[in-house]
Design a protein around this motif. Structure first.
Motif, PDB file in Angstrom:
ATOM      1  N   PHE A  62     -14.648 134.950 -70.105  1.00 44.00           N
ATOM      2  CA  PHE A  62     -15.671 134.066 -70.642  1.00 44.00           C
ATOM      3  C   PHE A  62     -15.911 132.931 -69.664  1.00 44.00           C
ATOM      4  CE2 PHE A  62     -14.020 136.262 -74.258  1.00 44.00           C
ATOM      5  CZ  PHE A  62     -15.086 136.410 -75.121  1.00 44.00           C
ATOM      6  N   GLY A  63     -17.173 132.465 -69.598  1.00 45.81           N
ATOM      7  CA  GLY A  63     -17.502 131.300 -68.794  1.00 45.81           C
ATOM      8  C   GLY A  63     -16.688 130.097 -69.235  1.00 45.81           C
ATOM      9  N   SER A  64     -16.561 129.108 -68.363  1.00 49.44           N
ATOM     10  CA  SER A  64     -15.688 127.954 -68.616  1.00 49.44           C
ATOM     11  C   SER A  64     -16.099 127.129 -69.841  1.00 49.44           C
ATOM     12  CB  SER A  64     -15.652 127.047 -67.390  1.00 49.44           C
ATOM     13  OG  SER A  64     -16.952 126.542 -67.119  1.00 49.44           O
ATOM     14  N   GLN A  65     -17.364 127.193 -70.246  1.00 50.86           N
ATOM     15  CA  GLN A  65     -17.789 126.396 -71.402  1.00 50.86           C
ATOM     16  C   GLN A  65     -17.433 127.048 -72.744  1.00 50.86           C
ATOM     17  OE1 GLN A  65     -19.672 128.374 -69.427  1.00 50.86           O
ATOM     18  NE2 GLN A  65     -21.815 127.930 -69.760  1.00 50.86           N
ATOM     19  N   PHE A  66     -16.945 128.284 -72.719  1.00 50.52           N
ATOM     20  CA  PHE A  66     -16.555 128.972 -73.949  1.00 50.52           C
ATOM     21  C   PHE A  66     -15.158 128.534 -74.371  1.00 50.52           C
ATOM     22  CE2 PHE A  66     -19.940 131.599 -72.399  1.00 50.52           C
ATOM     23  CZ  PHE A  66     -20.547 132.099 -73.539  1.00 50.52           C
ATOM     24  N   LYS A  67     -15.026 128.090 -75.615  1.00 49.81           N
ATOM     25  CA  LYS A  67     -13.746 127.643 -76.174  1.00 49.81           C
ATOM     26  C   LYS A  67     -13.421 128.503 -77.388  1.00 49.81           C
ATOM     27  CE  LYS A  67     -14.311 124.113 -73.386  1.00 49.81           C
ATOM     28  NZ  LYS A  67     -14.132 124.337 -72.002  1.00 49.81           N
ATOM     29  N   LYS A  68     -12.289 129.202 -77.330  1.00 45.27           N
ATOM     30  CA  LYS A  68     -11.886 130.085 -78.425  1.00 45.27           C
ATOM     31  C   LYS A  68     -11.383 129.261 -79.599  1.00 45.27           C
ATOM     32  CE  LYS A  68      -9.057 134.188 -79.221  1.00 45.27           C
ATOM     33  NZ  LYS A  68      -8.048 135.077 -78.615  1.00 45.27           N
ATOM     34  N   LEU A  69     -11.850 129.594 -80.788  1.00 50.60           N
ATOM     35  CA  LEU A  69     -11.407 128.897 -81.989  1.00 50.60           C
ATOM     36  C   LEU A  69     -10.000 129.318 -82.363  1.00 50.60           C
ATOM     37  CD1 LEU A  69     -14.636 129.215 -84.160  1.00 50.60           C
ATOM     38  CD2 LEU A  69     -13.725 127.134 -83.126  1.00 50.60           C
ATOM     39  N   SER A  70      -9.209 128.373 -82.848  1.00 54.03           N
ATOM     40  CA  SER A  70      -7.889 128.741 -83.353  1.00 54.03           C
ATOM     41  C   SER A  70      -8.114 129.619 -84.588  1.00 54.03           C
ATOM     42  CB  SER A  70      -7.069 127.499 -83.703  1.00 54.03           C
ATOM     43  OG  SER A  70      -7.684 126.789 -84.748  1.00 54.03           O
ATOM     44  N   GLY A  71      -7.284 130.582 -84.766  1.00 55.81           N
ATOM     45  CA  GLY A  71      -7.455 131.515 -85.877  1.00 55.81           C
ATOM     46  C   GLY A  71      -8.313 132.710 -85.519  1.00 55.81           C
ATOM     47  N   SER A  72      -8.916 132.690 -84.331  1.00 57.37           N
ATOM     48  CA  SER A  72      -9.717 133.827 -83.877  1.00 57.37           C
ATOM     49  C   SER A  72      -8.794 135.001 -83.601  1.00 57.37           C
ATOM     50  CB  SER A  72     -10.465 133.461 -82.596  1.00 57.37           C
ATOM     51  OG  SER A  72     -11.024 134.618 -81.995  1.00 57.37           O
ATOM     52  N   THR A  91     -21.324 122.206 -72.373  1.00 54.68           N
ATOM     53  CA  THR A  91     -19.942 122.422 -71.930  1.00 54.68           C
ATOM     54  C   THR A  91     -19.032 122.872 -73.073  1.00 54.68           C
ATOM     55  OG1 THR A  91     -19.406 120.087 -72.267  1.00 54.68           O
ATOM     56  CG2 THR A  91     -20.136 120.744 -70.051  1.00 54.68           C
ATOM     57  N   GLU A  92     -19.571 123.135 -74.240  1.00 52.22           N
ATOM     58  CA  GLU A  92     -18.765 123.541 -75.396  1.00 52.22           C
ATOM     59  C   GLU A  92     -19.510 124.590 -76.212  1.00 52.22           C
ATOM     60  OE1 GLU A  92     -15.474 122.631 -78.390  1.00 52.22           O
ATOM     61  OE2 GLU A  92     -15.738 121.741 -76.434  1.00 52.22           O
ATOM     62  N   ILE A  93     -19.093 125.815 -76.047  1.00 48.61           N
ATOM     63  CA  ILE A  93     -19.595 126.928 -76.850  1.00 48.61           C
ATOM     64  C   ILE A  93     -18.367 127.524 -77.529  1.00 48.61           C
ATOM     65  CG2 ILE A  93     -20.668 129.211 -76.803  1.00 48.61           C
ATOM     66  CD1 ILE A  93     -22.085 128.198 -74.178  1.00 48.61           C
ATOM     67  N   ILE A  94     -18.327 127.466 -78.847  1.00 46.56           N
ATOM     68  CA  ILE A  94     -17.159 127.966 -79.559  1.00 46.56           C
ATOM     69  C   ILE A  94     -17.345 129.445 -79.866  1.00 46.56           C
ATOM     70  CG2 ILE A  94     -16.454 125.726 -80.465  1.00 46.56           C
ATOM     71  CD1 ILE A  94     -17.821 126.468 -83.115  1.00 46.56           C
TER      72      ILE A  94
END
Length: 101
Positions: A62-72, A91-94
């Motif tokens: 994933f690109g650097s702006q992708f942030k994995k949600l906890s619980g995913s 800079t923040e795509i969940i």
């Protein structure tokens, strides 16, 4: 005030350079996406969510702006994965990952 509402129009498309102008579904069950996931944030709108139907022998990066949600869930190779991505800022795509049971 109505002009400020987000579009709920959906469309299907292909590719793994995800844009966030309207809600979209990338890939299909018969032709899932297989590549790495990047974002095109030009004209992106807060809250737009895209679903990527993905199936590959290796997990995508994933690109650097992708942030994995906890619980995913984690990506499972060799099965259909549903990757839900929501635009927050450039800079923040969940995102979260699920599979069909």
């Amino acid at each position: 005030a109505l002009d400020l509402k987000l579009s709920v129009e959906s469309q299907s498309t292909t590719g793994t350079a995800i844009s966030f102008t309207i809600d979209k579904v990338y890939g299909t069950l018969t032709t899932p996406e297989t590549g790495n996931i990047t974002a095109n944030t030009t004209n992106a709108k807060l809250g737009v969510t895209n679903i990527i139907i993905h199936n590959s022998a290796t997990a995508p990066t994933f690109g650097s702006q992708f942030k994995k949600l906890s619980g995913s869930g984690n990506y499972s190779t060799g099965v259909v994965n549903y990757i839900y991505c929501t635009f927050i800022t450039a800079t923040e795509i969940i995102y979260s990952i699920n599979q069909r049971s």
